[in-house]
Scaffold this motif. Structure first.
Motif, PDB file in Angstrom:
ATOM      1  N   SER A 185      54.022  84.492  -6.501  1.00 54.25           N
ATOM      2  CA  SER A 185      54.340  85.821  -6.575  1.00 54.25           C
ATOM      3  C   SER A 185      53.925  86.494  -4.784  1.00 54.25           C
ATOM      4  O   SER A 185      53.319  86.024  -4.383  1.00 54.25           O
ATOM      5  N   ALA A 186      54.234  88.138  -5.175  1.00 51.39           N
ATOM      6  CA  ALA A 186      53.923  88.399  -4.365  1.00 51.39           C
ATOM      7  C   ALA A 186      53.927  90.087  -4.392  1.00 51.39           C
ATOM      8  O   ALA A 186      54.370  90.521  -5.498  1.00 51.39           O
ATOM      9  N   ALA A 187      53.630  90.626  -3.538  1.00 50.15           N
ATOM     10  CA  ALA A 187      53.132  92.039  -4.200  1.00 50.15           C
ATOM     11  C   ALA A 187      52.685  92.592  -3.376  1.00 50.15           C
ATOM     12  O   ALA A 187      53.240  93.134  -2.377  1.00 50.15           O
ATOM     13  N   GLY A 188      52.155  94.715  -3.532  1.00 47.07           N
ATOM     14  CA  GLY A 188      52.192  95.099  -3.000  1.00 47.07           C
ATOM     15  C   GLY A 188      51.331  95.445  -1.345  1.00 47.07           C
ATOM     16  O   GLY A 188      50.541  95.694  -0.317  1.00 47.07           O
ATOM     17  N   ASP A 189      50.424  94.303  -1.935  1.00 50.89           N
ATOM     18  CA  ASP A 189      48.960  93.405  -1.214  1.00 50.89           C
ATOM     19  C   ASP A 189      48.923  93.040   0.138  1.00 50.89           C
ATOM     20  O   ASP A 189      48.418  93.091   0.948  1.00 50.89           O
ATOM     21  N   GLY A 190      50.676  92.574   0.076  1.00 49.36           N
ATOM     22  CA  GLY A 190      50.557  91.527   1.441  1.00 49.36           C
ATOM     23  C   GLY A 190      50.441  89.957   1.050  1.00 49.36           C
ATOM     24  O   GLY A 190      50.793  88.987   1.566  1.00 49.36           O
ATOM     25  N   MET A 191      49.958  90.297  -0.300  1.00 49.29           N
ATOM     26  CA  MET A 191      49.419  88.241  -0.425  1.00 49.29           C
ATOM     27  C   MET A 191      50.491  87.523  -1.499  1.00 49.29           C
ATOM     28  O   MET A 191      51.133  88.083  -1.997  1.00 49.29           O
ATOM     29  N   VAL A 192      50.766  87.048  -0.904  1.00 48.97           N
ATOM     30  CA  VAL A 192      51.826  85.889  -1.724  1.00 48.97           C
ATOM     31  C   VAL A 192      50.631  83.819  -1.920  1.00 48.97           C
ATOM     32  O   VAL A 192      50.363  83.940  -1.842  1.00 48.97           O
ATOM     33  N   VAL A 193      50.946  84.466  -3.854  1.00 51.65           N
ATOM     34  CA  VAL A 193      49.759  83.354  -4.339  1.00 51.65           C
ATOM     35  C   VAL A 193      50.645  82.169  -5.080  1.00 51.65           C
ATOM     36  O   VAL A 193      51.646  82.183  -5.031  1.00 51.65           O
ATOM     37  N   LYS A 194      50.083  81.141  -4.976  1.00 49.52           N
ATOM     38  CA  LYS A 194      50.635  79.853  -5.341  1.00 49.52           C
ATOM     39  C   LYS A 194      49.538  80.252  -7.373  1.00 49.52           C
ATOM     40  O   LYS A 194      48.668  80.007  -7.130  1.00 49.52           O
ATOM     41  N   TRP A 195      50.859  80.215  -8.629  1.00 49.46           N
ATOM     42  CA  TRP A 195      49.680  80.174  -9.391  1.00 49.46           C
ATOM     43  C   TRP A 195      50.173  78.814 -10.391  1.00 49.46           C
ATOM     44  O   TRP A 195      51.328  77.952 -10.353  1.00 49.46           O
ATOM     45  N   ASN A 196      48.575  77.852 -10.859  1.00 54.85           N
ATOM     46  CA  ASN A 196      49.462  76.622 -11.783  1.00 54.85           C
ATOM     47  C   ASN A 196      49.666  77.550 -13.205  1.00 54.85           C
ATOM     48  O   ASN A 196      48.193  77.579 -13.424  1.00 54.85           O
ATOM     49  N   LEU A 197      50.185  76.821 -14.279  1.00 51.11           N
ATOM     50  CA  LEU A 197      49.908  77.634 -15.171  1.00 51.11           C
ATOM     51  C   LEU A 197      49.191  76.933 -16.397  1.00 51.11           C
ATOM     52  O   LEU A 197      48.387  77.564 -17.451  1.00 51.11           O
ATOM     53  N   ASN A 198      48.303  75.662 -15.954  1.00 48.69           N
ATOM     54  CA  ASN A 198      47.469  74.901 -16.817  1.00 48.69           C
ATOM     55  C   ASN A 198      45.545  75.606 -15.632  1.00 48.69           C
ATOM     56  O   ASN A 198      45.086  74.842 -16.444  1.00 48.69           O
ATOM     57  N   GLU A 199      45.973  75.722 -15.234  1.00 52.02           N
ATOM     58  CA  GLU A 199      44.529  76.550 -14.246  1.00 52.02           C
ATOM     59  C   GLU A 199      45.079  78.216 -13.960  1.00 52.02           C
ATOM     60  O   GLU A 199      44.941  78.283 -12.723  1.00 52.02           O
ATOM     61  N   PRO A 200      45.167  79.415 -14.870  1.00 50.10           N
ATOM     62  CA  PRO A 200      45.873  80.454 -14.669  1.00 50.10           C
ATOM     63  C   PRO A 200      44.202  81.560 -14.204  1.00 50.10           C
ATOM     64  O   PRO A 200      45.002  82.399 -13.515  1.00 50.10           O
ATOM     65  N   ASP A 201      44.001  81.452 -13.950  1.00 47.08           N
ATOM     66  CA  ASP A 201      42.494  82.030 -13.473  1.00 47.08           C
ATOM     67  C   ASP A 201      42.213  81.262 -12.286  1.00 47.08           C
ATOM     68  O   ASP A 201      41.710  82.080 -12.038  1.00 47.08           O
ATOM     69  N   CYS A 255      58.273  76.984  -8.262  1.00 51.80           N
ATOM     70  CA  CYS A 255      58.222  76.076  -7.056  1.00 51.80           C
ATOM     71  C   CYS A 255      58.146  75.179  -7.761  1.00 51.80           C
ATOM     72  O   CYS A 255      58.115  74.867  -8.934  1.00 51.80           O
ATOM     73  N   PRO A 256      58.215  74.227  -6.477  1.00 48.71           N
ATOM     74  CA  PRO A 256      58.324  72.696  -6.986  1.00 48.71           C
ATOM     75  C   PRO A 256      57.759  71.812  -7.701  1.00 48.71           C
ATOM     76  O   PRO A 256      57.737  70.647  -8.505  1.00 48.71           O
ATOM     77  N   GLU A 257      56.561  72.267  -8.288  1.00 47.70           N
ATOM     78  CA  GLU A 257      55.436  71.727  -8.934  1.00 47.70           C
ATOM     79  C   GLU A 257      55.746  72.423  -9.774  1.00 47.70           C
ATOM     80  O   GLU A 257      55.705  73.222 -10.414  1.00 47.70           O
ATOM     81  N   GLU A 258      56.431  71.479 -11.089  1.00 47.62           N
ATOM     82  CA  GLU A 258      57.324  72.092 -12.722  1.00 47.62           C
ATOM     83  C   GLU A 258      56.078  72.939 -12.828  1.00 47.62           C
ATOM     84  O   GLU A 258      56.348  74.046 -13.884  1.00 47.62           O
ATOM     85  N   SER A 259      54.947  72.914 -13.288  1.00 50.25           N
ATOM     86  CA  SER A 259      53.861  73.744 -14.189  1.00 50.25           C
ATOM     87  C   SER A 259      53.289  75.257 -12.954  1.00 50.25           C
ATOM     88  O   SER A 259      53.148  76.222 -12.983  1.00 50.25           O
ATOM     89  N   SER A 260      54.381  75.404 -11.811  1.00 50.75           N
ATOM     90  CA  SER A 260      53.874  76.305 -10.765  1.00 50.75           C
ATOM     91  C   SER A 260      54.599  77.104 -10.406  1.00 50.75           C
ATOM     92  O   SER A 260      55.843  77.234 -10.793  1.00 50.75           O
ATOM     93  N   PHE A 261      53.745  78.651  -9.722  1.00 55.37           N
ATOM     94  CA  PHE A 261      55.864  79.440  -9.832  1.00 55.37           C
ATOM     95  C   PHE A 261      54.950  80.144  -8.341  1.00 55.37           C
ATOM     96  O   PHE A 261      52.630  80.349  -8.219  1.00 55.37           O
TER      97      PHE A 261
END
Length: 311
Positions: free
Chosen positions: A41-57, A33-39
């Motif tokens: 993910s994608a899964a078998g559930d069809g969801m594409v999710v953005k995660w921030n390592l500073n707010e992993p929950d 992800c262009p936001e340096e602390s983020s990336f």
């Protein structure tokens, strides 16, 4: 052939930074992800999710599709997130506004591989076809099919203007980057090839797959094999290089992640459930981020782990 059954101790400290949960099916793909602390993910559930390592929950849903997603990729020149929606082609997502802005139904099969290059996107599918898409024009530039078995992984060598494609027919095919014409076929694996990766200076091509081997070839010498390593107990799903190129990691159906030295191809560390509270099932994908040298892993156990790697 070399077999590495023991690791070099004391050279690396590994700490789990976070576990991210929220997917309801196996997690198959990760993307920058262009936001340096983020990336992403994608899964078998069809969801594409953005995660921030500073707010992993608190993952943020970017897109949701009806079928499994085996591959996603961030396309830098268009600033779009590319989603390989099985049986429905490639969808282009404005991830900041959670909005689809276009799609190309280049295949009716499952999409296993997406590889951005400049304004293009290379796509590998379950029919064995490889497609070259123009992301900005939403058009298909070329499609080729050299096998009836799945095209599982794609990487690009911009120096020699070549594309490496790993297939389920146990082969790797080298294609011309401009035309996708077949340059050569490599047949040194004895089972499906799940991951092909050029090292950062494009001197070597690494590959791995269902035969649990890591094979290294020298590009300038017509991909002559220089190392053949039994890397894991079971199938190797992915190879990923560190941001500085000095190390690479592999992950496997044996539930482990292994850290290797890129110069000597030597095993340095095993990350697993017993020693590091690692994943309990197959580890499917890895992403080594610049941000705090964090390694991300995704698994069949529906979780994503973030690892602090210190040398």
């Amino acid at each position: 052939m070399q077999i590495f059954s023991t690791e070099t101790q004391g050279m690396i400290n590994v700490t789990k930074k976070a576990t991210m949960s929220g997917h309801t099916d196996c997690v198959y793909s990760l993307a920058d992800c262009p936001e340096e602390s983020s990336f992403f993910s994608a899964a078998g559930d069809g969801m594409v999710v953005k995660w921030n390592l500073n707010e992993p929950d608190s993952g943020k849903l970017v897109a949701r599709v009806p079928n499994s997603v085996y591959s996603i990729a961030y396309h830098e020149s268009s600033e779009l997130l590319c989603v390989g929606h099985n049986y429905e082609g490639v969808h282009f997502i404005d991830w900041q506004n959670q909005k689809e802005i276009g799609n190309i139904k280049c295949t009716e099969g499952a999409i296993f591989a997406l590889r951005p290059y400049k304004n293009m996107l290379l796509v590998g599918d379950s029919s064995g076809a490889v497609h070259m898409l123009d992301v900005e024009k939403r058009s298909v530039l070329a499609s080729v099919k050299y096998s009836d078995k799945s095209a599982r992984s794609i990487d690009v060598d911009p120096v020699n203007r070549q594309v490496a494609v790993g297939y389920s027919d146990h082969s790797i095919r080298i294609l011309d980057l401009a035309t996708l014409d077949l340059v050569s076929t490599i047949t040194d694996h004895n089972n499906s090839v799940f991951s092909v990766r050029y090292n950062p200076d494009f001197q070597y091509l690494l590959s791995a797959g269902r035969d649990a081997r890591i094979i290294i070839r020298e590009n300038e010498r017509d991909y002559v094999q220089v190392e053949n390593i039994i890397g894991h107990m079971f199938a190797i799903n992915n190879i990923e290089f560190s941001p500085d190129g000095k190390h690479f990691v592999t992950c496997s159906m044996d539930k482990s992640i292994k850290v290797w030295d890129s110069d000597r191809f030597k095993l340095l560390k095993v990350i697993d459930k017993a020693r590091h509270a690692g994943h309990g099932t197959s580890v499917n994908k890895l992403l080594w981020m610049d941000y705090e040298n964090t390694l991300i892993s995704a698994s069949d156990d529906r979780t994503i782990s973030a690892w602090d790697i210190k040398f």
